[in-house]
Design a protein around this motif. Sequence first.
Motif, PDB file in Angstrom:
ATOM      1  N   GLU A 289       0.802  -1.209   0.000  1.00 22.79           N
ATOM      2  CA  GLU A 289       0.000   0.000   0.000  1.00 22.79           C
ATOM      3  C   GLU A 289       0.838   1.264   0.000  1.00 22.79           C
ATOM      4  O   GLU A 289       0.322   2.363  -0.227  1.00 22.79           O
ATOM      5  CB  GLU A 289      -0.921  -0.007   1.224  1.00 22.79           C
ATOM      6  CG  GLU A 289      -1.875  -1.204   1.231  1.00 22.79           C
ATOM      7  CD  GLU A 289      -2.584  -1.375   2.563  1.00 22.79           C
ATOM      8  OE1 GLU A 289      -2.079  -0.828   3.573  1.00 22.79           O
ATOM      9  OE2 GLU A 289      -3.629  -2.045   2.589  1.00 22.79           O
ATOM     10  N   GLU A 290       2.109   1.142   0.288  1.00 24.67           N
ATOM     11  CA  GLU A 290       2.997   2.304   0.315  1.00 24.67           C
ATOM     12  C   GLU A 290       4.432   1.837   0.132  1.00 24.67           C
ATOM     13  O   GLU A 290       4.713   0.636   0.160  1.00 24.67           O
ATOM     14  CB  GLU A 290       2.855   3.068   1.633  1.00 24.67           C
ATOM     15  CG  GLU A 290       3.162   2.231   2.857  1.00 24.67           C
ATOM     16  CD  GLU A 290       2.900   2.989   4.150  1.00 24.67           C
ATOM     17  OE1 GLU A 290       3.792   2.982   5.021  1.00 24.67           O
ATOM     18  OE2 GLU A 290       1.801   3.577   4.281  1.00 24.67           O
ATOM     19  N   TYR A 373       5.919  -2.368  -4.492  1.00 24.10           N
ATOM     20  CA  TYR A 373       5.264  -1.063  -4.596  1.00 24.10           C
ATOM     21  C   TYR A 373       6.014  -0.282  -5.670  1.00 24.10           C
ATOM     22  O   TYR A 373       7.237  -0.196  -5.630  1.00 24.10           O
ATOM     23  CB  TYR A 373       5.316  -0.325  -3.257  1.00 24.10           C
ATOM     24  CG  TYR A 373       4.488   0.939  -3.246  1.00 24.10           C
ATOM     25  CD1 TYR A 373       3.116   0.885  -3.049  1.00 24.10           C
ATOM     26  CD2 TYR A 373       5.090   2.182  -3.442  1.00 24.10           C
ATOM     27  CE1 TYR A 373       2.341   2.037  -3.044  1.00 24.10           C
ATOM     28  CE2 TYR A 373       4.323   3.349  -3.431  1.00 24.10           C
ATOM     29  CZ  TYR A 373       2.952   3.267  -3.233  1.00 24.10           C
ATOM     30  OH  TYR A 373       2.190   4.411  -3.242  1.00 24.10           O
TER      31      TYR A 373
END
Length: 413
Positions: A289-290, A373
């Motif tokens: 997510e990051e 990511y």
Amino acid sequence: MVNIRPFKAIRPIKNLAEKVASLPYDVLNSDEARELGDSNKYSFLHIDKAEIDLSKDISPYDPAVYQKAADNLEQFELEGWLGREANPAFYIYQLTMDGRSQTGLVVCTSIDDYTEGKIKKHELTREEKELDRIRHVDVCDANTSPIFLTYRGKEAINALVDSWVKENEPEYDFESFHGVEHKVWAITDSYILEDLSAAFKEVPALYIADGHHRTESAVKVGLKRRAEYPEAGPEAEFNFFLSVVFPEEQLEILDYNRVVNAPIEADFLDKISANFDLEKIGEKAFKPEEAKQVGMYLDGSWYKLVAKTDVIPNDVIGQLDVSILQEQILTPIFGIEDIRRDNRIDFVGGIRGLSELERLVDSGSHSVAFAMYPPTMDDLLGVADASEIMPPKSTWFEPKLLSGLFVHDLESK
């Protein structure tokens, strides 16, 4: 300042654009291209991967392949499937995928801007891939696939492009691979052409998003032509190459994931825990997510890996997620140092989803997968501005620019 100019495109007639347009040559192998070409005589793959029209046992680097590409390009024109513009133009190329649009300008860019560092790169190239496209461009005497460039957007350029799109009907409008909508407008108004060229003189640099091998090849063929035709002036067509330039704020980089085929030792998770906070997620796929998060799929389970602060370098390259994975897992645990040549690692573009990682591991062809990511556009531009090189297989751009919609004739034969 950078130099762009309009050109006389060779492009499909309107009712054949969808059939001619193909995925780029470098995202398909010969078998995949042959299958698509066999079912579509109009496909530009007959030009960009001309081995599909020759014996299956021929090398894609055989001289006959490049000659076949040139012959097919000529035949496409003779058949009337491709036509030549009478006057130079810019083109607007808009791609819309999953509700997100990116709108670029199709232009010719200067080989001098590249050699002088005004068109910046972030990847290394491989000689054999360069030589392939050099031979292709040289024999065809044309840039058959555009370079995907980006720049820090300028309001004046966006306004000119947006105004033309609103006030004019597109030349092409069709949906193709992966449900992407493709629209093309031709800009022929001399005042708008001049305004756009002038606006780009305020742009300090262009950046290669995708197409490093095509760029190197186009530039080297241009320099070769200069040596062959010393009497030609700086405006000779071979001093420029085909590009599509997009404002960076419209682009999105997808994840470029890794799958490893190497033995998993008993203390594997303990080794990872030394440099990552490790959490077992279970069967539900974990997509990072990051930044500094990695998803790992092993033995039917997903894990969340978060890099510990003390293993994150401060430099522009070392802090990239792909660099951290390389330095903390791939090299020390698996001994994989050169990911461009080590056959124990493969790469899966984010367009194929995390289910593809699961499939590869569950099938037994690979032992573990890593979901990354993606780097940001700021990361990419920062690396290029620092004259550094991104680690291999760092960026995956979608949607892909289709080939065959625009051909740039070098006009030297």
